[in-house]
Write a protein that holds these residues in place. Structure first.
Motif, PDB file in Angstrom:
ATOM      1  N   ASP A  46       0.846  -1.195   0.000  1.00  0.00           N
ATOM      2  CA  ASP A  46       0.000   0.000   0.000  1.00  0.00           C
ATOM      3  C   ASP A  46       0.877   1.239   0.000  1.00  0.00           C
ATOM      4  O   ASP A  46       1.777   1.388   0.836  1.00  0.00           O
ATOM      5  CB  ASP A  46      -0.919  -0.025   1.226  1.00  0.00           C
ATOM      6  CG  ASP A  46      -2.018   1.037   1.145  1.00  0.00           C
ATOM      7  OD1 ASP A  46      -1.860   2.003   0.359  1.00  0.00           O
ATOM      8  OD2 ASP A  46      -3.027   0.899   1.853  1.00  0.00           O
ATOM      9  N   GLN A  47       0.627   2.140  -0.950  1.00  0.00           N
ATOM     10  CA  GLN A  47       1.422   3.365  -1.041  1.00  0.00           C
ATOM     11  C   GLN A  47       1.256   4.251   0.187  1.00  0.00           C
ATOM     12  O   GLN A  47       2.110   5.082   0.480  1.00  0.00           O
ATOM     13  CB  GLN A  47       1.030   4.144  -2.296  1.00  0.00           C
ATOM     14  CG  GLN A  47       1.352   3.436  -3.600  1.00  0.00           C
ATOM     15  CD  GLN A  47       0.887   4.228  -4.804  1.00  0.00           C
ATOM     16  OE1 GLN A  47       0.267   5.281  -4.676  1.00  0.00           O
ATOM     17  NE2 GLN A  47       1.192   3.709  -6.002  1.00  0.00           N
ATOM     18  N   ASN A  48       0.156   4.094   0.918  1.00  0.00           N
ATOM     19  CA  ASN A  48      -0.080   4.924   2.096  1.00  0.00           C
ATOM     20  C   ASN A  48       0.657   4.421   3.324  1.00  0.00           C
ATOM     21  O   ASN A  48       0.731   5.119   4.342  1.00  0.00           O
ATOM     22  CB  ASN A  48      -1.585   4.968   2.403  1.00  0.00           C
ATOM     23  CG  ASN A  48      -2.380   5.608   1.279  1.00  0.00           C
ATOM     24  OD1 ASN A  48      -1.916   6.557   0.651  1.00  0.00           O
ATOM     25  ND2 ASN A  48      -3.569   5.081   1.022  1.00  0.00           N
ATOM     26  N   GLN A  49       1.201   3.184   3.229  1.00  0.00           N
ATOM     27  CA  GLN A  49       1.955   2.637   4.345  1.00  0.00           C
ATOM     28  C   GLN A  49       3.354   3.233   4.370  1.00  0.00           C
ATOM     29  O   GLN A  49       3.917   3.605   3.342  1.00  0.00           O
ATOM     30  CB  GLN A  49       2.046   1.113   4.231  1.00  0.00           C
ATOM     31  CG  GLN A  49       0.713   0.406   4.361  1.00  0.00           C
ATOM     32  CD  GLN A  49       0.223   0.363   5.790  1.00  0.00           C
ATOM     33  OE1 GLN A  49       0.981   0.560   6.735  1.00  0.00           O
ATOM     34  NE2 GLN A  49      -1.078   0.133   5.949  1.00  0.00           N
ATOM     35  N   LEU A  50       3.908   3.330   5.543  1.00  0.00           N
ATOM     36  CA  LEU A  50       5.277   3.797   5.655  1.00  0.00           C
ATOM     37  C   LEU A  50       6.223   2.756   5.068  1.00  0.00           C
ATOM     38  O   LEU A  50       5.873   1.595   4.867  1.00  0.00           O
ATOM     39  CB  LEU A  50       5.634   4.050   7.129  1.00  0.00           C
ATOM     40  CG  LEU A  50       4.825   5.164   7.828  1.00  0.00           C
ATOM     41  CD1 LEU A  50       5.228   5.244   9.288  1.00  0.00           C
ATOM     42  CD2 LEU A  50       5.038   6.496   7.145  1.00  0.00           C
ATOM     43  N   GLN A  51       7.444   3.192   4.801  1.00  0.00           N
ATOM     44  CA  GLN A  51       8.418   2.280   4.232  1.00  0.00           C
ATOM     45  C   GLN A  51       8.609   1.078   5.144  1.00  0.00           C
ATOM     46  O   GLN A  51       8.749   1.210   6.357  1.00  0.00           O
ATOM     47  CB  GLN A  51       9.751   2.991   4.018  1.00  0.00           C
ATOM     48  CG  GLN A  51      10.793   2.133   3.300  1.00  0.00           C
ATOM     49  CD  GLN A  51      12.061   2.914   3.030  1.00  0.00           C
ATOM     50  OE1 GLN A  51      12.170   4.081   3.416  1.00  0.00           O
ATOM     51  NE2 GLN A  51      13.025   2.276   2.372  1.00  0.00           N
ATOM     52  N   GLY A  52       8.606  -0.109   4.535  1.00  0.00           N
ATOM     53  CA  GLY A  52       8.730  -1.321   5.324  1.00  0.00           C
ATOM     54  C   GLY A  52       7.401  -1.888   5.754  1.00  0.00           C
ATOM     55  O   GLY A  52       7.350  -2.760   6.625  1.00  0.00           O
ATOM     56  N   GLY A  53       6.317  -1.406   5.153  1.00  0.00           N
ATOM     57  CA  GLY A  53       4.995  -1.919   5.469  1.00  0.00           C
ATOM     58  C   GLY A  53       4.826  -3.345   4.987  1.00  0.00           C
ATOM     59  O   GLY A  53       5.665  -3.887   4.269  1.00  0.00           O
ATOM     60  N   PRO A  54       3.732  -3.997   5.379  1.00  0.00           N
ATOM     61  CA  PRO A  54       3.524  -5.401   5.005  1.00  0.00           C
ATOM     62  C   PRO A  54       3.307  -5.569   3.507  1.00  0.00           C
ATOM     63  O   PRO A  54       2.721  -4.725   2.845  1.00  0.00           O
ATOM     64  CB  PRO A  54       2.268  -5.793   5.804  1.00  0.00           C
ATOM     65  CG  PRO A  54       1.547  -4.487   6.023  1.00  0.00           C
ATOM     66  CD  PRO A  54       2.619  -3.455   6.175  1.00  0.00           C
ATOM     67  N   THR A  55       3.792  -6.692   3.000  1.00  0.00           N
ATOM     68  CA  THR A  55       3.621  -7.043   1.597  1.00  0.00           C
ATOM     69  C   THR A  55       2.488  -8.047   1.471  1.00  0.00           C
ATOM     70  O   THR A  55       2.480  -9.067   2.166  1.00  0.00           O
ATOM     71  CB  THR A  55       4.909  -7.647   1.015  1.00  0.00           C
ATOM     72  OG1 THR A  55       5.967  -6.689   1.129  1.00  0.00           O
ATOM     73  CG2 THR A  55       4.718  -8.018  -0.443  1.00  0.00           C
ATOM     74  N   ASN A  56       1.524  -7.758   0.601  1.00  0.00           N
ATOM     75  CA  ASN A  56       0.367  -8.627   0.413  1.00  0.00           C
ATOM     76  C   ASN A  56       0.486  -9.358  -0.916  1.00  0.00           C
ATOM     77  O   ASN A  56       0.763  -8.753  -1.947  1.00  0.00           O
ATOM     78  CB  ASN A  56      -0.929  -7.812   0.439  1.00  0.00           C
ATOM     79  CG  ASN A  56      -1.114  -7.064   1.748  1.00  0.00           C
ATOM     80  OD1 ASN A  56      -0.900  -7.628   2.816  1.00  0.00           O
ATOM     81  ND2 ASN A  56      -1.511  -5.795   1.664  1.00  0.00           N
ATOM     82  N   VAL A  57       0.279 -10.669  -0.877  1.00  0.00           N
ATOM     83  CA  VAL A  57       0.276 -11.464  -2.096  1.00  0.00           C
ATOM     84  C   VAL A  57      -1.073 -11.305  -2.784  1.00  0.00           C
ATOM     85  O   VAL A  57      -2.118 -11.610  -2.204  1.00  0.00           O
ATOM     86  CB  VAL A  57       0.557 -12.949  -1.800  1.00  0.00           C
ATOM     87  CG1 VAL A  57       0.449 -13.775  -3.080  1.00  0.00           C
ATOM     88  CG2 VAL A  57       1.936 -13.118  -1.174  1.00  0.00           C
ATOM     89  N   ILE A  58      -1.040 -10.805  -4.020  1.00  0.00           N
ATOM     90  CA  ILE A  58      -2.270 -10.537  -4.771  1.00  0.00           C
ATOM     91  C   ILE A  58      -2.665 -11.737  -5.620  1.00  0.00           C
ATOM     92  O   ILE A  58      -3.841 -12.062  -5.774  1.00  0.00           O
ATOM     93  CB  ILE A  58      -2.090  -9.281  -5.644  1.00  0.00           C
ATOM     94  CG1 ILE A  58      -1.747  -8.077  -4.760  1.00  0.00           C
ATOM     95  CG2 ILE A  58      -3.346  -9.004  -6.458  1.00  0.00           C
ATOM     96  CD1 ILE A  58      -1.381  -6.837  -5.551  1.00  0.00           C
ATOM     97  N   GLY A  59      -1.707 -12.404  -6.181  1.00  0.00           N
ATOM     98  CA  GLY A  59      -1.977 -13.547  -7.050  1.00  0.00           C
ATOM     99  C   GLY A  59      -0.685 -14.057  -7.652  1.00  0.00           C
ATOM    100  O   GLY A  59       0.418 -13.657  -7.238  1.00  0.00           O
ATOM    101  N   ARG A  60      -0.816 -14.932  -8.616  1.00  0.00           N
ATOM    102  CA  ARG A  60       0.365 -15.487  -9.291  1.00  0.00           C
ATOM    103  C   ARG A  60       0.070 -15.623 -10.774  1.00  0.00           C
ATOM    104  O   ARG A  60      -0.991 -16.117 -11.165  1.00  0.00           O
ATOM    105  CB  ARG A  60       0.729 -16.849  -8.704  1.00  0.00           C
ATOM    106  CG  ARG A  60       2.012 -17.434  -9.285  1.00  0.00           C
ATOM    107  CD  ARG A  60       2.357 -18.746  -8.624  1.00  0.00           C
ATOM    108  NE  ARG A  60       3.561 -19.335  -9.198  1.00  0.00           N
ATOM    109  CZ  ARG A  60       4.075 -20.505  -8.845  1.00  0.00           C
ATOM    110  NH1 ARG A  60       3.473 -21.212  -7.902  1.00  0.00           N
ATOM    111  NH2 ARG A  60       5.160 -20.960  -9.420  1.00  0.00           N
ATOM    112  N   LEU A  61       1.010 -15.145 -11.575  1.00  0.00           N
ATOM    113  CA  LEU A  61       0.849 -15.247 -13.024  1.00  0.00           C
ATOM    114  C   LEU A  61       0.756 -16.711 -13.438  1.00  0.00           C
ATOM    115  O   LEU A  61       1.435 -17.579 -12.867  1.00  0.00           O
ATOM    116  CB  LEU A  61       2.033 -14.598 -13.736  1.00  0.00           C
ATOM    117  CG  LEU A  61       2.233 -13.089 -13.551  1.00  0.00           C
ATOM    118  CD1 LEU A  61       3.542 -12.661 -14.208  1.00  0.00           C
ATOM    119  CD2 LEU A  61       1.074 -12.312 -14.114  1.00  0.00           C
TER     120      LEU A  61
END
Length: 247
Positions: A148-163
């Motif tokens: 999320d661009q609104n999160q500070l640097q180092g925010g959580p990474t969310n898995v959206i899907g897989r090609l």
């Protein structure tokens, strides 16, 4: 005489077809992920009740050169190239599944991950939707993640899907008029977990412009040869007519 005329006539026509293929390859020398088209011709006798004196030249196979193109580093997060063998799965305009090596992606107005040409990329569970205000990253196994661009640097990474990365046998692939590849069976290929990608990189066309130009010159000379053969056949027929008239 008949063999000469028919062979030269059909040979000239198919040389023009091959010239068109070579011109198309040359025009796509800078197209991302393009695969060069190949033509092959052979002579086929005309079978009829009479003698087999006529032979046609026919286009026996139309294939593609599946060698990898040169890699170009772009540093863009949505530029992806496949390492080695494999294909990206996309939804073509007719709704069927098709395959491409062009890895310049974008996020559409509706939030769907698409190719630069506007085709929706297929994930292992369907189209991949990118949430708003999300920085996207694509892993080596095709996993699409977002922060999320609104999160500070180092925010959580969310898995959206897989090609959906596939690696079908190239002998069973056919190129469509839209430049995409499909399986001859019409069935979608199964995902291949061994296919790997590199982010920030694009694969260029595998067309060699110098070879294409030399091939165009060679084809032009071959066409002139076929025209000369037709002219010789006409002259021979005229001479034969004169001899018969004298007799």
């Amino acid at each position: 005489m008949d063999r000469l005329i028919y062979t030269a006539m059909t040979g000239a026509r198919h040389i023009l077809d091959q010239q068109a293929t070579t011109s198309n390859n040359l025009a796509n020398a800078t197209t991302t992920g393009f695969r060069a088209q190949l033509d092959a011709f052979r002579a086929v006798p005309v079978v009829s009740e009479g003698l087999a004196t006529r032979t046609f030249v026919v286009d026996s196979t139309v294939g593609s050169d599946y060698r990898a193109g040169a890699m170009e580093t772009t540093g863009r997060a949505l530029d992806v190239a496949i390492r080695g063998n494999g294909w990206f799965s996309v939804q073509s305009t007719d709704g069927s599944e098709a395959y491409t090596r062009a890895g310049a992606f974008k996020v559409s107005e509706n939030g769907l991950l698409q190719t630069a040409g506007g085709l929706t990329l297929q994930g292992e569970n369907g189209p991949i939707a990118i949430p708003p205000n999300t920085n996207v990253a694509i892993g080596a196994d095709g996993t699409v993640s977002g922060i999320d661009q609104n999160q500070l640097q180092g925010g959580p990474t969310n898995v959206i899907g897989r090609l959906k990365l596939v690696n079908p046998d190239v002998a069973g692939l056919v190129r469509g008029d839209d430049g995409l590849f499909r399986q001859q069976s019409g069935l979608p290929a199964n995902p291949d977990p061994t296919v790997r990608v590199a982010d920030g990189v694009l694969e260029g066309s595998n067309v060699n412009p110098v070879d294409a130009m030399v091939n165009m010159i060679s084809l032009a000379r071959s066409f002139d040869t076929q025209m000369s053969l037709l002219k010789n056949a006409e002259n021979n027929a005229a001479k034969a007519t004169q001899i018969l008239a004298l007799n």
